[in-house]
Design a protein around this motif. Structure first.
Motif, PDB file in Angstrom:
ATOM      1  N   UNK A 119       0.821  -1.207   0.000  1.00 39.42           N
ATOM      2  CA  UNK A 119       0.000   0.000   0.000  1.00 39.42           C
ATOM      3  C   UNK A 119       0.859   1.263   0.000  1.00 39.42           C
ATOM      4  N   UNK A 120       2.046   1.172   0.591  1.00 37.05           N
ATOM      5  CA  UNK A 120       2.952   2.321   0.661  1.00 37.05           C
ATOM      6  C   UNK A 120       3.707   2.544  -0.644  1.00 37.05           C
ATOM      7  N   UNK A 121       3.493   1.638  -1.620  1.00 38.45           N
ATOM      8  CA  UNK A 121       4.125   1.807  -2.917  1.00 38.45           C
ATOM      9  C   UNK A 121       5.372   0.988  -3.125  1.00 38.45           C
ATOM     10  N   UNK A 122       5.726   0.179  -2.150  1.00 43.60           N
ATOM     11  CA  UNK A 122       6.895  -0.682  -2.305  1.00 43.60           C
ATOM     12  C   UNK A 122       6.430  -2.064  -2.740  1.00 43.60           C
ATOM     13  N   UNK A 123       7.341  -3.018  -2.761  1.00 37.78           N
ATOM     14  CA  UNK A 123       7.012  -4.365  -3.221  1.00 37.78           C
ATOM     15  C   UNK A 123       7.429  -5.396  -2.186  1.00 37.78           C
ATOM     16  N   UNK A 124       6.790  -6.560  -2.234  1.00 39.53           N
ATOM     17  CA  UNK A 124       7.081  -7.636  -1.300  1.00 39.53           C
ATOM     18  C   UNK A 124       7.765  -8.774  -2.047  1.00 39.53           C
ATOM     19  N   UNK A 125       8.993  -9.064  -1.667  1.00 39.97           N
ATOM     20  CA  UNK A 125       9.731 -10.194  -2.227  1.00 39.97           C
ATOM     21  C   UNK A 125       9.868 -11.243  -1.138  1.00 39.97           C
ATOM     22  N   UNK A 126       8.975 -12.205  -1.113  1.00 42.30           N
ATOM     23  CA  UNK A 126       8.998 -13.222  -0.069  1.00 42.30           C
ATOM     24  C   UNK A 126      10.283 -14.033  -0.185  1.00 42.30           C
TER      25      UNK A 126
END
Length: 217
Positions: A119-126
């Motif tokens: 939501x903050x504009x970043x990305x999630x790399x699990x």
């Protein structure tokens, strides 16, 4: 307030996710969808900050739904819900515009953190999925010289991109390249603009596609 739509064809999964998110401050579940077509419609109607998108759904799968949502409502970001046996879909999901991936057996804090991050504009790399994703599209030996697409970058920007592709945080890049974190952020902003990247996930994919780094390095 971060608004969320849950898209999954299993009612129990939707119920479970809603129970977790309903007690979190600053997060509100504003809608649900049981198939991809419904997810696209609900996203259009409610314009949530984040759609939690299952990969496999009837009528329209999560990949196609993600493409439509990202193409039509750029403010809405998609966080894919996936399981270990679905990693074949990960690369295509990023190409479709997904901002990251969440394993369905993730802990509550991982789910909440991933939603806030996206939501903050970043990305999630699990961490459990990143290497498997990248292993799927290694392109062989690195080309001689600078890949054509990356020639618009300065040497330092390419170094920063390489560090991002290896999974380094801004603090780790700062230490590795002897730069301040503010300078790292500036380089990231410049290379993101030059390469027309959506986020950190897109940067990783681009670095591997261009041969800047390779799986296993």
């Amino acid at each position: 307030m971060t608004t969320v739509v849950i898209a999954d064809d299993q009612a129990l999964v939707r119920d479970g996710l809603r129970l977790i998110l309903d007690v979190e401050d600053g997060i509100e579940v504003v809608g649900e969808a049981s198939n991809g077509r419904e997810a696209v419609r609900v996203a259009a109607e409610l314009a949530p900050h984040v759609v939690l998108m299952d990969v496999r759904m009837p009528m329209l799968d999560g990949l196609a739904a993600t493409r439509e949502i990202v193409a039509s409502w750029s403010a809405t970001r998609v966080l894919m819900l996936t399981t270990y046996d679905e990693d074949a879909y990960l690369y295509e999901a990023i190409r479709a515009g997904a901002s990251g991936f969440l394993l369905k057996d993730s802990r509550r804090e991982q789910l909440v953190g991933a939603i806030r991050t996206v939501a903050a504009g970043d990305a999630v790399l699990h961490p459990e999925l990143t290497r498997r994703l990248l292993d799927r599209f290694g392109r062989g030996p690195a080309p001689h010289g600078v890949p054509e697409r990356l020639r618009c970058l300065t040497d330092r920007e390419r170094q920063v991109l390489e560090q991002v592709a290896r999974g380094a945080t801004n603090a780790e890049i700062s230490a590795a390249l002897f730069l301040s974190e503010a300078t790292v952020k500036t380089h990231l902003a410049h290379l993101t603009r030059k390469l027309d990247l959506r986020d950190r996930v897109h940067a990783v994919v681009t670095a591997y596609e261009c041969g800047l780094v390779h799986p296993g390095e």
